[in-house]
Design an enzyme around this catalytic site. Structure first.
Site, PDB file in Angstrom:
ATOM      1  N   ARG A 141      10.785  -6.887   4.419  1.00  0.00           N
ATOM      2  CA  ARG A 141      10.925  -5.524   4.910  1.00  0.00           C
ATOM      3  C   ARG A 141      11.442  -5.509   6.336  1.00  0.00           C
ATOM      4  O   ARG A 141      12.204  -4.635   6.541  1.00  0.00           O
ATOM      5  CB  ARG A 141       9.280  -4.844   4.813  1.00  0.00           C
ATOM      6  CG  ARG A 141       9.388  -3.348   5.246  1.00  0.00           C
ATOM      7  CD  ARG A 141       7.975  -2.940   5.070  1.00  0.00           C
ATOM      8  NE  ARG A 141       7.013  -3.267   6.195  1.00  0.00           N
ATOM      9  CZ  ARG A 141       5.779  -3.077   6.351  1.00  0.00           C
ATOM     10  NH1 ARG A 141       5.301  -2.630   5.178  1.00  0.00           N
ATOM     11  NH2 ARG A 141       5.046  -3.456   7.037  1.00  0.00           N
ATOM     12  N   ARG A 193      11.804  -2.277  10.754  1.00  0.00           N
ATOM     13  CA  ARG A 193      10.394  -1.679  11.524  1.00  0.00           C
ATOM     14  C   ARG A 193      10.386  -2.539  12.735  1.00  0.00           C
ATOM     15  O   ARG A 193      10.308  -3.834  12.579  1.00  0.00           O
ATOM     16  CB  ARG A 193       9.274  -1.723  10.715  1.00  0.00           C
ATOM     17  CG  ARG A 193       8.993  -0.258  10.057  1.00  0.00           C
ATOM     18  CD  ARG A 193       7.816  -0.436   9.180  1.00  0.00           C
ATOM     19  NE  ARG A 193       6.447  -0.743   9.887  1.00  0.00           N
ATOM     20  CZ  ARG A 193       5.240  -0.785   9.044  1.00  0.00           C
ATOM     21  NH1 ARG A 193       5.253  -0.310   8.059  1.00  0.00           N
ATOM     22  NH2 ARG A 193       4.295  -1.048   9.768  1.00  0.00           N
ATOM     23  N   ARG A 235      -1.011  -8.397  13.216  1.00  0.00           N
ATOM     24  CA  ARG A 235      -1.449  -7.390  12.453  1.00  0.00           C
ATOM     25  C   ARG A 235      -2.443  -8.195  11.371  1.00  0.00           C
ATOM     26  O   ARG A 235      -3.237  -7.366  11.015  1.00  0.00           O
ATOM     27  CB  ARG A 235      -0.185  -6.652  11.960  1.00  0.00           C
ATOM     28  CG  ARG A 235       0.129  -5.515  13.042  1.00  0.00           C
ATOM     29  CD  ARG A 235       1.375  -5.068  12.770  1.00  0.00           C
ATOM     30  NE  ARG A 235       1.917  -4.531  11.360  1.00  0.00           N
ATOM     31  CZ  ARG A 235       3.010  -4.565  10.495  1.00  0.00           C
ATOM     32  NH1 ARG A 235       3.943  -5.427  10.780  1.00  0.00           N
ATOM     33  NH2 ARG A 235       2.807  -4.014   9.391  1.00  0.00           N
ATOM     34  N   LYS A 251       0.791  -1.110   0.042  1.00  0.00           N
ATOM     35  CA  LYS A 251       0.139  -0.158  -0.017  1.00  0.00           C
ATOM     36  C   LYS A 251       0.714   1.093   0.136  1.00  0.00           C
ATOM     37  O   LYS A 251       0.511   2.285  -0.786  1.00  0.00           O
ATOM     38  CB  LYS A 251      -0.742   0.139   1.314  1.00  0.00           C
ATOM     39  CG  LYS A 251      -2.033  -0.861   1.128  1.00  0.00           C
ATOM     40  CD  LYS A 251      -3.019  -0.617   2.233  1.00  0.00           C
ATOM     41  CE  LYS A 251      -2.437  -0.304   3.745  1.00  0.00           C
ATOM     42  NZ  LYS A 251      -1.975  -1.793   4.209  1.00  0.00           N
ATOM     43  N   ARG A 311      -9.510   1.933   9.249  1.00  0.00           N
ATOM     44  CA  ARG A 311      -8.966   0.601   9.507  1.00  0.00           C
ATOM     45  C   ARG A 311     -10.249  -0.264  10.358  1.00  0.00           C
ATOM     46  O   ARG A 311      -9.936  -1.539  10.531  1.00  0.00           O
ATOM     47  CB  ARG A 311      -7.849   0.580  10.473  1.00  0.00           C
ATOM     48  CG  ARG A 311      -6.575   0.491   9.607  1.00  0.00           C
ATOM     49  CD  ARG A 311      -5.694  -0.409  10.316  1.00  0.00           C
ATOM     50  NE  ARG A 311      -4.396  -0.790   9.993  1.00  0.00           N
ATOM     51  CZ  ARG A 311      -3.431  -0.142   9.547  1.00  0.00           C
ATOM     52  NH1 ARG A 311      -3.337   0.990   8.894  1.00  0.00           N
ATOM     53  NH2 ARG A 311      -2.332  -0.627   9.496  1.00  0.00           N
TER      54      ARG A 311
HETATM   55  P1  AMP Z   1       0.941   1.073   8.975  1.00  0.00           P
HETATM   56  O1  AMP Z   1       2.056   1.427   8.414  1.00  0.00           O
HETATM   57  O2  AMP Z   1      -0.314   1.449   8.062  1.00  0.00           O
HETATM   58  O3  AMP Z   1       0.802  -0.622   8.839  1.00  0.00           O
HETATM   59  O4  AMP Z   1       0.183   1.165  10.261  1.00  0.00           O
HETATM   60  C1  AMP Z   1       1.214   0.618  11.475  1.00  0.00           C
HETATM   61  C2  AMP Z   1       0.613   0.857  12.818  1.00  0.00           C
HETATM   62  O5  AMP Z   1       0.201   1.880  13.093  1.00  0.00           O
HETATM   63  C3  AMP Z   1      -0.591  -0.173  12.672  1.00  0.00           C
HETATM   64  O6  AMP Z   1      -0.305  -1.694  13.092  1.00  0.00           O
HETATM   65  C4  AMP Z   1      -1.387   0.713  14.062  1.00  0.00           C
HETATM   66  O7  AMP Z   1      -0.834   0.131  15.280  1.00  0.00           O
HETATM   67  C5  AMP Z   1      -1.139   1.762  13.625  1.00  0.00           C
HETATM   68  N1  AMP Z   1      -2.296   2.271  12.783  1.00  0.00           N
HETATM   69  C6  AMP Z   1      -1.862   2.858  11.501  1.00  0.00           C
HETATM   70  N2  AMP Z   1      -3.016   3.345  10.985  1.00  0.00           N
HETATM   71  C7  AMP Z   1      -4.045   3.327  12.001  1.00  0.00           C
HETATM   72  C8  AMP Z   1      -5.378   3.473  12.008  1.00  0.00           C
HETATM   73  N3  AMP Z   1      -6.298   3.879  10.970  1.00  0.00           N
HETATM   74  N4  AMP Z   1      -6.189   2.989  13.225  1.00  0.00           N
HETATM   75  C9  AMP Z   1      -5.434   2.463  14.289  1.00  0.00           C
HETATM   76  N5  AMP Z   1      -4.112   2.299  14.304  1.00  0.00           N
HETATM   77  C10 AMP Z   1      -3.479   2.549  12.992  1.00  0.00           C
END
Ligand code: AMP
Length: 187
Positions: free
Chosen positions: A127, A133, A144, A13, A88
Site C-alpha cells: 500500500r 500514505r 502502528r 479493514k 481503538r
Molecule cells: P487508519 O486509517 O484507521 O489506519 O487510521 C490512520 C490513523 O488515524 C491512525 O494511525 C491514528 O493516528 C488515526 N486514527 C484513526 N482512527 C483513530 C481512533 N479511533 N482513535 C485515535 N486515532 C485514530
C-alpha cells in the site's frame, strides 16, 4: 445493523468495510478516512490530528470521540453503521457504548479480521508503494502495529465477553473474505 470492524493496520479493514457496508445498506464510517480528509482540507481538526497520525500514534480520545459522536448524529446512520478504525482503545469503546445507550441502542456485532503479521506487513508495504500514505513508512508501520497490540487488541476480549465478537479469517480473496464476514453476521 450497528457494527464495528476491528483488526490490525493492513488487515484489509477499509476494503472489507466498504463492501460489507454497501451490501448491508449502511454507511461506512472510517475515522482514519475522516482524519485524512481533514488533513487534506487543512481544517482545524486535521491540524490537531496530523502529528499523531504521522507518528503512528492515536489521535487523543477527546478529539476522536467528539468527531464520532458528531458523525453518529447524521441521519444516514439511522438504519445502522459500520465503524472502521473506531473504537481503538477501551476508553473509546466505553464512550461509544454510552453514546448508544443514551439512545437506547447498542452494537449488534464486532467483527475481528484476523490476519497473520507477515501478511499484514506485506500489505502495508504494498500500500505504501501504491497509495503513498504518509504513515506507511517502515518506522511508522512498526509503531502502528505496536499501538494496535497494546491498545486495540484488548478490545477483542472486551467484546468477546459481551458476546458481540465474530472472528473472521482475513486471508484470501477479497470477495471470499466479504462473504465470510456477511456469513458471520447472519449465522
Ligand atoms: P487508519 O486509517 O484507521 O489506519 O487510521 C490512520 C490513523 O488515524 C491512525 O494511525 C491514528 O493516528 C488515526 N486514527 C484513526 N482512527 C483513530 C481512533 N479511533 N482513535 C485515535 N486515532 C485514530
Amino acid at each position: 445493523m450497528r457494527l464495528v470492524l476491528v483488526g490490525p493496520p493492513g488487515a484489509g479493514k477499509g476494503t472489507q468495510a466498504q463492501f460489507v457496508a454497501a451490501q448491508l445498506g449502511i454507511p461506512h464510517i472510517s475515522t482514519g478516512d475522516i482524519f485524512r480528509a481533514n488533513v487534506a482540507g487543512g481544517t482545524e481538526l486535521g491540524q490537531q490530528a496530523q502529528k499523531f497520525m504521522d507518528a503512528g500514534e492515536l489521535v487523543p480520545d477527546s478529539v476522536t470521540n467528539a468527531m464520532v459522536a458528531d458523525r453518529l448524529t447524521q441521519p444516514d446512520t439511522e438504519p445502522g453503521f459500520l465503524l472502521d478504525g473506531y473504537p481503538r482503545n477501551r476508553d473509546q469503546a466505553v464512550v461509544l457504548e454510552d453514546l448508544l445507550a443514551n439512545r437506547s441502542i447498542g452494537l449488534d456485532a464486532v467483527v475481528e479480521l484476523v490476519v497473520d503479521s507477515e501478511s499484514v506487513i506485506a500489505r502495508l508495504l504494498d500500500r505504501a508503494i501504491k497509495d503513498g500514505r504518509a504513515d506507511d513508512t517502515e518506522d511508522v508501520i512498526r509503531r502502528r502495529l505496536d499501538v494496535y497490540a497494546e491498545q486495540t487488541e484488548p478490545l477483542v476480549g472486551y467484546y468477546r465477553e459481551k458476546s458481540l465478537l465474530r472472528t473472521v479469517d482475513g486471508v484470501g480473496q477479497i470477495a471470499d473474505i466479504t462473504a465470510r464476514i456477511l456469513d458471520a453476521l447472519t449465522n
